[in-house]
Design a protein around this motif. Structure first.
Motif, PDB file in Angstrom:
ATOM      1  N   PRO A 279       0.824  -1.218   0.000  1.00 26.02           N
ATOM      2  CA  PRO A 279       0.000   0.000   0.000  1.00 26.02           C
ATOM      3  C   PRO A 279       0.856   1.265   0.000  1.00 26.02           C
ATOM      4  CG  PRO A 279      -0.722  -1.565   1.684  1.00 26.02           C
ATOM      5  CD  PRO A 279       0.589  -2.054   1.183  1.00 26.02           C
ATOM      6  N   LYS A 280       0.480   2.200  -0.843  1.00 22.92           N
ATOM      7  CA  LYS A 280       1.257   3.436  -0.942  1.00 22.92           C
ATOM      8  C   LYS A 280       0.951   4.415   0.184  1.00 22.92           C
ATOM      9  CE  LYS A 280       1.648   3.191  -5.980  1.00 22.92           C
ATOM     10  NZ  LYS A 280       1.378   3.874  -7.284  1.00 22.92           N
ATOM     11  N   ASP A 281      -0.206   4.276   0.812  1.00 24.44           N
ATOM     12  CA  ASP A 281      -0.620   5.245   1.820  1.00 24.44           C
ATOM     13  C   ASP A 281      -0.371   4.765   3.248  1.00 24.44           C
ATOM     14  OD1 ASP A 281      -2.432   3.217   1.704  1.00 24.44           O
ATOM     15  OD2 ASP A 281      -4.220   4.477   1.834  1.00 24.44           O
ATOM     16  N   ASP A 282       0.373   3.692   3.419  1.00 23.85           N
ATOM     17  CA  ASP A 282       0.638   3.149   4.755  1.00 23.85           C
ATOM     18  C   ASP A 282       2.128   3.270   5.044  1.00 23.85           C
ATOM     19  OD1 ASP A 282       0.995   1.586   7.054  1.00 23.85           O
ATOM     20  OD2 ASP A 282      -0.675   0.264   6.525  1.00 23.85           O
ATOM     21  N   PRO A 283       2.521   4.087   6.042  1.00 24.41           N
ATOM     22  CA  PRO A 283       3.956   4.305   6.316  1.00 24.41           C
ATOM     23  C   PRO A 283       4.692   3.039   6.721  1.00 24.41           C
ATOM     24  CG  PRO A 283       2.593   5.212   8.080  1.00 24.41           C
ATOM     25  CD  PRO A 283       1.671   4.867   6.966  1.00 24.41           C
ATOM     26  N   ARG A 284       3.990   2.022   7.168  1.00 24.25           N
ATOM     27  CA  ARG A 284       4.652   0.772   7.541  1.00 24.25           C
ATOM     28  C   ARG A 284       5.268   0.081   6.335  1.00 24.25           C
ATOM     29  NH1 ARG A 284      -0.041  -2.541  10.333  1.00 24.25           N
ATOM     30  NH2 ARG A 284      -1.104  -1.693   8.478  1.00 24.25           N
ATOM     31  N   ALA A 286       6.500   1.514   3.367  1.00 19.86           N
ATOM     32  CA  ALA A 286       7.209   2.406   2.453  1.00 19.86           C
ATOM     33  C   ALA A 286       8.313   1.652   1.713  1.00 19.86           C
ATOM     34  CB  ALA A 286       7.808   3.577   3.226  1.00 19.86           C
ATOM     35  N   GLU A 287       8.866   0.602   2.351  1.00 20.03           N
ATOM     36  CA  GLU A 287       9.992  -0.113   1.745  1.00 20.03           C
ATOM     37  C   GLU A 287       9.710  -1.581   1.468  1.00 20.03           C
ATOM     38  OE1 GLU A 287      13.706   0.457   3.748  1.00 20.03           O
ATOM     39  OE2 GLU A 287      13.196   2.481   4.421  1.00 20.03           O
ATOM     40  N   VAL A 288       8.753  -2.175   2.174  1.00 12.30           N
ATOM     41  CA  VAL A 288       8.533  -3.624   2.051  1.00 12.30           C
ATOM     42  C   VAL A 288       7.064  -3.924   1.808  1.00 12.30           C
ATOM     43  CG1 VAL A 288      10.501  -4.135   3.547  1.00 12.30           C
ATOM     44  CG2 VAL A 288       8.209  -3.936   4.538  1.00 12.30           C
ATOM     45  N   GLU A 289       6.799  -5.154   1.354  1.00 15.27           N
ATOM     46  CA  GLU A 289       5.421  -5.558   1.036  1.00 15.27           C
ATOM     47  C   GLU A 289       4.606  -5.793   2.302  1.00 15.27           C
ATOM     48  OE1 GLU A 289       7.524  -9.501   1.553  1.00 15.27           O
ATOM     49  OE2 GLU A 289       8.015  -7.555   0.630  1.00 15.27           O
ATOM     50  N   ALA A 290       3.288  -5.584   2.149  1.00 15.83           N
ATOM     51  CA  ALA A 290       2.349  -5.855   3.242  1.00 15.83           C
ATOM     52  C   ALA A 290       1.847  -7.290   3.197  1.00 15.83           C
ATOM     53  CB  ALA A 290       1.170  -4.890   3.183  1.00 15.83           C
ATOM     54  N   SER A 291       1.667  -7.835   1.996  1.00 13.18           N
ATOM     55  CA  SER A 291       1.187  -9.217   1.878  1.00 13.18           C
ATOM     56  C   SER A 291       1.759  -9.855   0.625  1.00 13.18           C
ATOM     57  CB  SER A 291      -0.348  -9.265   1.845  1.00 13.18           C
ATOM     58  OG  SER A 291      -0.842  -8.662   0.669  1.00 13.18           O
ATOM     59  N   CYS A 292       1.777 -11.190   0.638  1.00 14.54           N
ATOM     60  CA  CYS A 292       2.338 -11.952  -0.477  1.00 14.54           C
ATOM     61  C   CYS A 292       1.527 -13.220  -0.645  1.00 14.54           C
ATOM     62  CB  CYS A 292       3.807 -12.281  -0.200  1.00 14.54           C
ATOM     63  SG  CYS A 292       4.610 -13.240  -1.502  1.00 14.54           S
ATOM     64  N   GLN A 293       1.105 -13.501  -1.882  1.00 14.47           N
ATOM     65  CA  GLN A 293       0.332 -14.700  -2.195  1.00 14.47           C
ATOM     66  C   GLN A 293       1.118 -15.540  -3.208  1.00 14.47           C
ATOM     67  OE1 GLN A 293      -1.105 -11.464  -2.618  1.00 14.47           O
ATOM     68  NE2 GLN A 293      -1.697 -11.546  -0.453  1.00 14.47           N
ATOM     69  N   VAL A 294       1.242 -16.837  -2.966  1.00 18.22           N
ATOM     70  CA  VAL A 294       2.114 -17.685  -3.783  1.00 18.22           C
ATOM     71  C   VAL A 294       1.398 -18.975  -4.171  1.00 18.22           C
ATOM     72  CG1 VAL A 294       4.309 -18.950  -3.861  1.00 18.22           C
ATOM     73  CG2 VAL A 294       4.163 -16.791  -2.594  1.00 18.22           C
ATOM     74  N   ILE A 295       1.599 -19.397  -5.417  1.00 21.79           N
ATOM     75  CA  ILE A 295       1.219 -20.733  -5.881  1.00 21.79           C
ATOM     76  C   ILE A 295       2.493 -21.417  -6.335  1.00 21.79           C
ATOM     77  CG2 ILE A 295      -0.111 -22.085  -7.539  1.00 21.79           C
ATOM     78  CD1 ILE A 295      -2.078 -19.774  -7.717  1.00 21.79           C
ATOM     79  N   ALA A 296       2.808 -22.555  -5.716  1.00 23.96           N
ATOM     80  CA  ALA A 296       4.013 -23.304  -6.064  1.00 23.96           C
ATOM     81  C   ALA A 296       3.618 -24.676  -6.594  1.00 23.96           C
ATOM     82  CB  ALA A 296       4.922 -23.450  -4.838  1.00 23.96           C
TER      83      ALA A 296
END
Length: 424
Positions: A279-284, A286-296
C-alpha cells in the motif's frame, strides 16, 4: 529377665517404618561390600525409570530426562538480545537437555550485563559487535546462535566460522542467495557446522504429521493451503526496513509456509507464481510488502498455495490434502499451542481425529539437536543448504511478483536436508 522386654512394642508409624527399612537396607548393602563389587558411578545419561502404577488402559507416565550435567553441556553464545532471544531462546535453555548459555553479544552492554546476571554468565563473556571475534578465545563457547536482523546473518556467520565456532543461524538464512552461499563456504572452509533454525522441523506435531504422510495415511498428496499473518505496528522497526530485512512478510513469516510445503511433501517446486501488495498510503510499507500470495507447483502434481501478511490479524494455519485424508495444524508456525488433527473415512463415517501429542519447547528441541550434532559430529538436519534453497525460491517469488509471470526453478544440486533429527 529385663522388665522392659515384657512390654509390648509401640506401633511404628509410616515415617519410622521407612527409616528403619532404609537403615536395614543400608546395613545389608554395607555387609555385602566385602564380596560384591562397588557399583559403577552413575552417568548423567543414565535414564531413571519408575514402575508404572496405572492400569494398561491409561497413558504411561514419562519421567523427563536424561539430561547432560551442566559441566558437559554444549556452550552457546547468543548474538543479539532482542525479543526472540529474551522471550524464547534464553528461557528455552532451561528446558534443554544438552545446552547452556555461556556468552552474550549485544550492542547494549548494560542490558547484556543484566541478562548475564540472570543466566549465570560471566561478565568476561559479555561482548559487543566490535569484540565479537574475541569469542575465538573463549573455550566455554562451542556454538554461536545468531539472532540478528537478516542482513547481518552472513557477516556474523563468516566471522563466527573464522573464530572456529559452530553456527546456528535464525531464519531466513540471509537476504540473498549469494550471501547464503558465502556462509556455507565459510563454514566448510573452517570445518564447522552450520544449521538454520527452522524450529518447525523439530516440533512434535509437525514431526507426527511427517510420519503420517510417509506412512501413506493421507494417500497421494494433492494440495497444501497455508497462511501466516500478523498485524505489524511500529513502522520504524528493522523488519520494515528493506536493507535490514531483505523484504517484508515473505522472508519473515511467509518462509514458514514455504518451508513447510517443502518438508511435508519432501519435494522441491519447479515453478512459482506470486503477487505482492504494498500500500502506498501506509507508512509501515514504504519499503517492504504488506502481503504476499504464492502458488508453487511440484513435479508430482502437488500444488502449494500460501499467503503471508503484515497487515492482517494474527492467523496461522496449514492444511495438507491427500487422496485418502487431510490433516491440518492450527495454530501452525506458532511458538506454543499447536494442534494436529486429521479427517479420514472409516467404516463409512468421516471421522475427525485429534491425537494427544505432548508439547515441547521448539527452541529447546532445535538447540538440543545442534548440541548433539556437535557432540557426535553429525550434520544438522537443517543445514545451510536448506536455507539457501528457501532463499532461491523467495528470489523467484519476488521476480514473479515483479514481472507478473510464473518463474521456473531448477532443482537443488544435492539434498537440502540431512537425516531426521534424533536423540542419543
Amino acid at each position: 529377665m529385663n522388665s522392659a522386654a515384657l512390654q509390648p512394642e509401640a506401633p511404628l508409624n509410616r515415617r519410622d517404618f521407612l527409616r528403619s527399612a532404609s537403615a536395614l537396607a543400608a546395613s545389608a548393602g554395607f555387609a555385602g561390600t566385602a564380596i560384591a563389587q562397588q557399583p559403577e558411578k552413575p552417568n548423567a545419561q543414565d535414564k531413571v525409570e519408575l514402575s508404572q502404577i496405572h492400569a494398561t488402559t491409561e497413558q504411561p507416565e514419562k519421567i523427563p530426562g536424561p539430561f547432560e550435567s551442566r559441566d558437559h553441556r554444549t556452550g552457546f553464545a547468543i548474538v543479539g538480545l532482542g525479543r526472540l532471544a529474551l522471550g524464547e531462546i534464553l528461557p528455552a535453555m532451561g528446558k534443554s537437555k544438552y545446552c547452556k548459555p555461556t556468552a552474550l553479544v549485544s550492542g547494549d552492554r548494560q542490558k547484556a550485563l543484566k541478562i548475564a546476571a540472570q543466566y549465570g554468565i560471566k561478565e568476561s563473556s559479555v561482548y559487543d559487535y566490535t569484540t565479537y571475534d574475541q569469542l575465538a578465545r573463549n573455550p566455554d563457547v562451542q556454538v554461536i546462535y545468531i539472532v540478528l536482523p537478516n542482513s547481518m546473518h552472513a557477516d556474523f556467520t563468516v566471522r563466527g566460522a573464522r573464530a572456529g565456532k559452530h553456527i546456528l543461524c535464525e531464519k531466513p538464512m540471509a537476504t540473498t542467495a549469494k550471501d547464503c552461499e558465502r556462509m556455507i563456504a565459510a563454514c566448510e572452509q573452517a570445518k564447522v557446522k552450520l544449521m538454520i533454525a527452522y524450529r518447525s522441523q523439530y516440533e512434535p506435531n509437525d514431526l507426527a504429521l511427517i510420519k503420517m504422510i510417509r506412512a501413506g495415511k493421507l494417500g497421494k498428496l494433492r494440495q497444501y493451503i497455508a497462511t501466516n499473518s500478523q498485524n505489524q505496528g511500529d513502522p520504524t522497526q528493522w523488519r520494515q526496513k528493506k536493507a535490514l530485512a531483505g523484504g517484508g512478510c515473505m522472508p519473515d513469516v511467509g518462509v514458514y509456509c514455504l518451508n513447510a510445503a517443502r518438508f511435508l511433501s519432501d519435494e522441491e517446486p519447479y515453478e512459482v507464481q506470486a503477487t505482492i501488495v504494498q500500500p502506498k498510503d501506509d507508512p509501515r510499507f514504504a519499503e517492504v510488502e504488506a502481503s504476499c500470495q504464492v502458488i508453487a507447483k511440484f513435479p508430482s502434481g502437488f500444488v502449494a498455495t500460501f499467503n503471508s501478511s503484515y497487515n492482517a490479524h494474527k492467523s496461522q494455519f496449514l492444511r495438507i490434502e491427500g487422496v485418502e485424508a487431510f490433516a491440518e495444524l492450527n495454530s501452525a508456525f506458532a511458538y506454543h499451542g499447536i494442534k494436529l488433527r486429521y479427517s479420514k473415512l472409516i467404516d463409512g463415517q468421516e471421522i475427525m481425529h485429534e491425537p494427544s501429542i505432548e508439547e515441547k519447547d521448539q527452541f529447546a528441541e532445535e538447540m538440543d539437536h545442534m548440541a548433539l550434532c556437535v557432540q557426535k559430529n553429525l550434520k544438522p538436519h537443517t543445514p545451510g543448504e536448506e536455507g539457501l534453497q528457501d532463499q532461491r525460491i523467495t528470489d523467484a517469488i519476488y521476480e514473479s511478483a515483479r514481472t507478473g509471470k510464473a518463474v521456473k526453478l531448477s532443482p537443488p544440486h544435492a539434498p537440502t536436508r540431512s537425516p531426521d533429527p534424533v536423540e542419543a
